[in-house]
Design a protein around this motif. Structure first.
Motif, PDB file in Angstrom:
ATOM      1  N   LEU A  86      -7.678  -1.207   0.792  1.00 45.88           N
ATOM      2  CA  LEU A  86      -7.369  -2.582   0.424  1.00 45.88           C
ATOM      3  C   LEU A  86      -8.552  -3.102  -0.379  1.00 45.88           C
ATOM      4  O   LEU A  86      -9.696  -3.034   0.073  1.00 45.88           O
ATOM      5  CB  LEU A  86      -7.179  -3.425   1.690  1.00 45.88           C
ATOM      6  N   SER A 107      -9.212   3.589  -6.818  1.00 48.80           N
ATOM      7  CA  SER A 107      -9.386   2.858  -5.566  1.00 48.80           C
ATOM      8  C   SER A 107     -10.470   1.793  -5.686  1.00 48.80           C
ATOM      9  O   SER A 107     -10.683   1.022  -4.760  1.00 48.80           O
ATOM     10  CB  SER A 107      -9.751   3.822  -4.426  1.00 48.80           C
ATOM     11  N   PRO A 146       0.795  -1.234   0.000  1.00 49.24           N
ATOM     12  CA  PRO A 146       0.000   0.000   0.000  1.00 49.24           C
ATOM     13  C   PRO A 146       0.825   1.280   0.000  1.00 49.24           C
ATOM     14  O   PRO A 146       0.486   2.239  -0.691  1.00 49.24           O
ATOM     15  CB  PRO A 146      -0.827  -0.112   1.287  1.00 49.24           C
ATOM     16  N   SER A 172      -4.206  -2.525  -3.713  1.00 52.15           N
ATOM     17  CA  SER A 172      -4.141  -1.581  -2.595  1.00 52.15           C
ATOM     18  C   SER A 172      -3.525  -0.271  -3.056  1.00 52.15           C
ATOM     19  O   SER A 172      -2.902  -0.185  -4.113  1.00 52.15           O
ATOM     20  CB  SER A 172      -3.313  -2.162  -1.436  1.00 52.15           C
ATOM     21  N   ASN A 173      -3.723   0.746  -2.254  1.00 46.01           N
ATOM     22  CA  ASN A 173      -2.941   1.980  -2.309  1.00 46.01           C
ATOM     23  C   ASN A 173      -2.868   2.518  -0.886  1.00 46.01           C
ATOM     24  O   ASN A 173      -3.164   1.784   0.066  1.00 46.01           O
ATOM     25  CB  ASN A 173      -3.531   3.000  -3.300  1.00 46.01           C
ATOM     26  N   GLU A 174      -2.470   3.765  -0.722  1.00 42.46           N
ATOM     27  CA  GLU A 174      -2.312   4.300   0.626  1.00 42.46           C
ATOM     28  C   GLU A 174      -3.625   4.372   1.399  1.00 42.46           C
ATOM     29  O   GLU A 174      -3.625   4.456   2.625  1.00 42.46           O
ATOM     30  CB  GLU A 174      -1.692   5.705   0.573  1.00 42.46           C
TER      31      GLU A 174
END
Length: 514
Positions: free
Chosen positions: A463, A391, A225, A458-460
């Motif tokens: 999930l 997202s 992430p 994922s990213n910051e």
């Protein structure tokens, strides 16, 4: 600008790219830089004038000792209170700003500077920030996602030692392809090419940057992430490698890219994974460097094709395209004439599609074509051309196709509809060659009848967990499910959510342990 591309606020990952200022400048126009500098200067001047007019005049320093002592005590106290967000029991975090079911609203409400500082601290933390359960339980749940698979795969290649050409298509989201739900005229030649190959309809990228895509494809390792493992060579060099495994079988390897190969530590990773020939912008003539990034796709395809004719077989050759990367500037006329970013992206994709058409027309004339597998796959999804939220699952769905003379004829024009990840390609390729792939623990053979259907990303902020039953998007800030797409199950399945958490917890712990 970064928010538009990545779907996240300014974070620690972005700071890594400041090491490559020339590449960073290709993202932004001169007017954007001037506007930023002018705005900063204006607000600095305005703040200075307000401070001097209403708080203190620097010409007359405060002489009253009581006031000075009060300042020394009160100002730090106010800063501490402001930093933790008040007198409540727990300090503020992203959840304090989040209020909406729409991720973009929550990100607008979050303090950008605070978010950046928080992400820097998280990125440098040696502890796993994604712990949801006992480590042993997390590993057990994760291992159950990858059942034993010996001898169960379906043959896709005509033989176990074909030449392999891997074409990694920059930003080629599924929205570019008609048969994947895209517009009909963006990639007309690809729409014809897919009739000669096997099209993946449910492949997703775990990350959203090119270097994450390379790690996924070559090492079968999903994206994290808040980090890219490739930016830490001491970790990346411990990853298994598809190219090393092919090299053991006598494959001659090459990597072609029209841009700067040092960008994001790509060169160190490719060298560590033992690519014998690495071609980048420095290997092209000056008149071919007509892109802000370097050489446009037509020159890269042409160079690789010419040099493959002198390559020993079997070979494993990779092309990474770049023309569909910002700023989406190409030289040919296309049906898309608008100046809007969306139209420029379509124009760039149309150009790369045209390059693919010419490339395959020439490749089919070569003596090695009939014993060659071509795998076309995007490095990551993209918000354009439909302004997707990256997202969400639709922003991560990829273009992926297997074609070539060595593809079993009965599979031409067919689709592979199993839900899978881009990093599953590693084990899938090795399995077709009847080679061991247990070392790629995060990658599974998609043609194996025992492999389970799921995809992770994922990213910051989130999930993502994509399944036949439902899609689950879990927010890190709120520690709650922020989006839920029911399919065969209309209510949230907590067991599936636990799977997703266990997967991420185990993945990130392995990243830390490398």
């Amino acid at each position: 600008k970064m928010f538009g591309e990545w779907g996240t606020l300014l974070n620690a990952r972005a700071l890594n790219y400041l090491l490559y200022p020339q590449e960073v400048l290709t993202f932004i126009s001169l007017w954007s830089v001037l506007l930023l500098l002018t705005s900063c200067a204006f607000f600095a001047y305005l703040g200075f004038k307000i401070y001097r007019a209403y708080i203190t005049n620097f010409s007359y320093p405060i002489e009253n000792k009581k006031i000075r002592i009060a300042q020394i005590i009160v100002i730090p106290a106010l800063l501490i209170i402001g930093y933790r967000g008040g007198f409540q029991l727990s300090p503020i975090n992203e959840s304090s700003a989040y209020y909406s079911n729409l991720q973009i609203n929550n990100q607008i409400a979050t303090n950008n500077v605070w978010y950046l500082a928080h992400s820097i601290l998280d990125a440098n933390d040696s502890k796993n920030p994604f712990v949801y359960m006992d480590e042993k339980k997390a590993k057990e749940i994760t291992n159950n996602l990858f059942p034993a698979s010996a001898g169960k795969t379906t043959a896709v290649f005509k033989n176990t030692k074909p030449n392999i050409v891997l074409i990694i298509l920059e930003s080629w989201t599924a929205d570019l392809v008609k048969d994947l739900g895209g517009e009909e005229n963006i990639a007309p030649h690809f729409n014809e090419l897919r009739k000669e190959g096997l099209l993946f309809t449910q492949m997703y990228s775990s990350g959203f940057r090119t270097e994450q895509g390379l790690i996924s494809i070559f090492s079968g390792f999903p994206a994290q992430p808040n980090n890219s493992i490739i930016t830490t060579p001491s970790k990346a060099e411990k990853l298994p490698s598809l190219n090393i495994e092919l090299g053991k079988q006598g494959y001659q390897s090459s990597f072609y890219y029209g841009g700067e190969i040092e960008f994001a530590n790509m060169k160190s990773y490719l060298l560590n994974t033992q690519f014998k020939k690495i071609i980048d912008k420095n290997n092209f003539e000056k008149n071919e460097l007509n892109s802000k990034w370097g050489a446009h796709d037509e020159f890269v395809f042409k160079k690789q094709l010419n040099e493959l004719n002198n390559e020993k077989t079997p070979f494993f050759s990779v092309i990474l395209t770049l023309s569909t990367h910002e700023p989406f500037e190409v030289t040919m006329q296309t049906p898309f004439t608008g100046s809007e970013e969306q139209e420029r992206f379509k124009k760039a994709a149309y150009y790369t599609d045209y390059c693919l058409h010419n490339y395959f027309n020439e490749a089919k004339k070569q003596s090695w074509y009939n014993n060659t597998i071509f795998i076309l796959v995007a490095d990551h999804g993209h918000r354009l051309p439909k302004n997707r939220d990256v997202s969400m699952p639709v922003g991560r769905r990829l273009t992926a196709l297997i074609t070539g003379g060595a593809l079993i004829d009965d599979l031409r024009g067919k689709t592979m509809d199993k839900i899978c990840n881009q990093h599953d390609l590693t084990s899938t390729i090795l399995s077709q060659l009847k080679l061991e792939h247990k070392q790629f623990v995060w990658s599974q053979d998609v043609f194996n009848k025992n492999s389970k259907q799921f995809a992770y990303y994922s990213n910051e902020s989130v999930l993502g967990w994509i399944l036949p039953e439902q899609d689950i998007i879990y927010g890190f800030a709120t520690q709650k499910v922020v989006r839920f797409n029911p399919k065969t199950q209309i209510t949230l399945n907590d067991t599936l959510l636990t799977q997703a958490k266990a997967y991420l917890q185990t993945l990130y712990q392995q990243y830390l342990d490398y």
